[in-house]
Design a protein around this motif. Structure first.
Motif, PDB file in Angstrom:
ATOM      1  N   ASP A  43      37.424  48.362  37.885  1.00 27.19           N
ATOM      2  CA  ASP A  43      36.017  48.113  37.570  1.00 27.19           C
ATOM      3  C   ASP A  43      35.117  48.683  38.662  1.00 27.19           C
ATOM      4  O   ASP A  43      35.011  49.892  38.799  1.00 27.19           O
ATOM      5  CB  ASP A  43      35.768  46.618  37.372  1.00 27.19           C
ATOM      6  N   CYS A  62      33.091  53.088  41.649  1.00 25.62           N
ATOM      7  CA  CYS A  62      33.249  52.730  40.233  1.00 25.62           C
ATOM      8  C   CYS A  62      34.561  53.289  39.681  1.00 25.62           C
ATOM      9  O   CYS A  62      34.816  54.483  39.786  1.00 25.62           O
ATOM     10  CB  CYS A  62      32.075  53.264  39.420  1.00 25.62           C
ATOM     11  N   SER A  71      32.477  51.252  29.897  1.00 24.15           N
ATOM     12  CA  SER A  71      31.753  50.013  30.195  1.00 24.15           C
ATOM     13  C   SER A  71      30.562  50.278  31.116  1.00 24.15           C
ATOM     14  O   SER A  71      29.487  49.720  30.932  1.00 24.15           O
ATOM     15  CB  SER A  71      32.698  48.990  30.842  1.00 24.15           C
ATOM     16  N   HIS A  72      30.751  51.139  32.116  1.00 25.32           N
ATOM     17  CA  HIS A  72      29.657  51.471  33.033  1.00 25.32           C
ATOM     18  C   HIS A  72      28.486  52.104  32.282  1.00 25.32           C
ATOM     19  O   HIS A  72      27.315  51.894  32.646  1.00 25.32           O
ATOM     20  CB  HIS A  72      30.134  52.449  34.111  1.00 25.32           C
ATOM     21  N   GLN A  76      27.366  47.730  31.102  1.00 30.91           N
ATOM     22  CA  GLN A  76      26.984  47.574  32.507  1.00 30.91           C
ATOM     23  C   GLN A  76      25.957  48.597  32.969  1.00 30.91           C
ATOM     24  O   GLN A  76      25.661  48.690  34.156  1.00 30.91           O
ATOM     25  CB  GLN A  76      28.224  47.678  33.410  1.00 30.91           C
ATOM     26  N   THR A  79      23.078  47.427  35.178  1.00 33.48           N
ATOM     27  CA  THR A  79      23.560  46.902  36.459  1.00 33.48           C
ATOM     28  C   THR A  79      24.012  48.019  37.385  1.00 33.48           C
ATOM     29  O   THR A  79      23.684  48.040  38.578  1.00 33.48           O
ATOM     30  CB  THR A  79      24.730  45.924  36.236  1.00 33.48           C
ATOM     31  N   VAL A  80      24.757  48.967  36.848  1.00 36.74           N
ATOM     32  CA  VAL A  80      25.345  50.026  37.664  1.00 36.74           C
ATOM     33  C   VAL A  80      24.316  51.074  38.072  1.00 36.74           C
ATOM     34  O   VAL A  80      24.222  51.460  39.243  1.00 36.74           O
ATOM     35  CB  VAL A  80      26.518  50.698  36.922  1.00 36.74           C
TER      36      VAL A  80
END
Length: 339
Positions: A43, A62, A71-72, A76, A79-80
């Motif tokens: 993650d 990452c 997901s990134h 996410q 957030t990322v």
């Protein structure tokens, strides 16, 4: 802590590209041979690294597996990619999918970076490979800066490395512009087995440093007062180059090795590691030859300085100048960090 002294940096790339290995070498002083035992990043691994007292680097390593990358870029994404100062994206130079699926993921990251940091859409055009950094500060009016590292270049034949990097840069830049990304990008070829890794990361770190122009002015004054030929300033922990100045009158008569700074970083880091293994902490280093004298010593709690002088200059004179300069540079460092 103010946002100006806290910089969020993303370290991204497909799984196996070498992100975690280079992070271990730069920030944990591991040797290249020891990185084979490192596992894949799961993650996101976030670490906070202090530079020059008040500057804090929030480095987000990452994971590059397909599930994590997806997901990134989706759940996410905010957030990322939000509030990013710089993105460091790693490509594996020997990947068979270098200009296909690997580049597709990179372009998706650029899109997310643009969407989460709207100011990046008005950033300056990319700098040519090896050129000076853009004049606008990344993270302010210019938006996030993107550093693209074509890694594992040691696996590419030496006579083909330059052309491979140039071709890769042209192709990726073309696709990024066609996709609507207008932010700044810089490309570098790197390997954990030579000094190219330190060169690229020194440039990355220089983008994070406040008051760099002012620092160079003071280093030039110190160069003149010391009658030195060259001065190099290193960050204490990583030994990355922060800044350097050279006596222009002497530079025309001297054939300087273009990679000398990064080679010094590599050698000193290895020497420090050897000292720690025998429980003898590294303090300073002096080299005297018939042609030059060099002194490497601590300048401030966060920096080391290398002073090189030609001719019959005694090491003690350079050491005295460094000692006398410490209070001034410590004050300058504090002012630059807003303390």
């Amino acid at each position: 802590m103010s946002s100006k002294s806290r910089k969020k940096v993303l370290l991204m790339g497909k799984s196996g590209s070498g992100k975690t290995s280079m992070r271990a070498i730069i920030f944990k002083s591991q040797l290249a041979a020891d990185t084979r035992r490192l596992g894949a990043t799961i993650d996101v691994e976030s670490s906070q690294i202090k530079f020059l007292g008040g500057l804090r680097l929030d480095l987000w390593d990452c994971g590059g597996q397909d599930s994590f990358m997806d997901s990134h870029l989706t759940a996410q994404s905010s957030t990322v990619f939000r509030s990013v100062h710089s993105l460091i994206y790693i490509f594996d130079a020997e990947s068979p999918e270098l200009l296909t699926s690997d580049t597709v993921y990179f372009l998706k990251c650029l899109r997310a970076l643009r969407d989460q940091n709207p100011s990046s859409s008005s950033s300056a055009a990319p700098a040519a490979n090896g050129s000076p950094a853009p004049t606008s500060a990344p993270g302010e009016d210019g938006g996030p800066m993107v550093f693209v590292l074509l890694h594992k270049m040691d696996l590419v034949p030496v006579d083909l490395q330059a052309s491979k990097l140039a071709e890769f840069e042209n192709e990726v830049t073309k696709k990024a512009r066609e996709g609507g990304y207008k932010g700044g990008m810089q490309f570098y070829g790197t390997s954990i087995w030579n000094e190219t890794l330190y060169k690229a990361w020194s440039i990355v770190i220089s983008h994070l440093m406040p008051s760099l122009a002012s620092l160079r002015t003071h280093l030039n004054s110190f160069l003149s007062l010391s009658s030195a030929s060259e001065i190099v300033l290193f960050e204490r922990t990583t030994f990355l180059v922060i800044s350097s100045v050279t006596n222009e009158d002497e530079s025309h008569d001297t054939e300087w090795d273009e990679r000398r700074f990064e080679r010094i970083s590599t050698m000193v880091k290895a020497f420090k590691l050897g000292c720690s293994k025998i429980r003898s902490p590294f303090s300073s280093l002096t080299v005297s030859t018939p042609h030059y004298t060099a002194v490497l010593d601590a300048l401030t709690p966060e920096t080391y300085i290398l002073v090189v002088a030609k001719g019959a200059i005694q090491p003690a004179a350079l050491e005295l100048n460094i000692r006398l300069g410490r209070p001034h540079f410590a004050k300058l460092e504090a002012i630059g960090m807003g303390r």
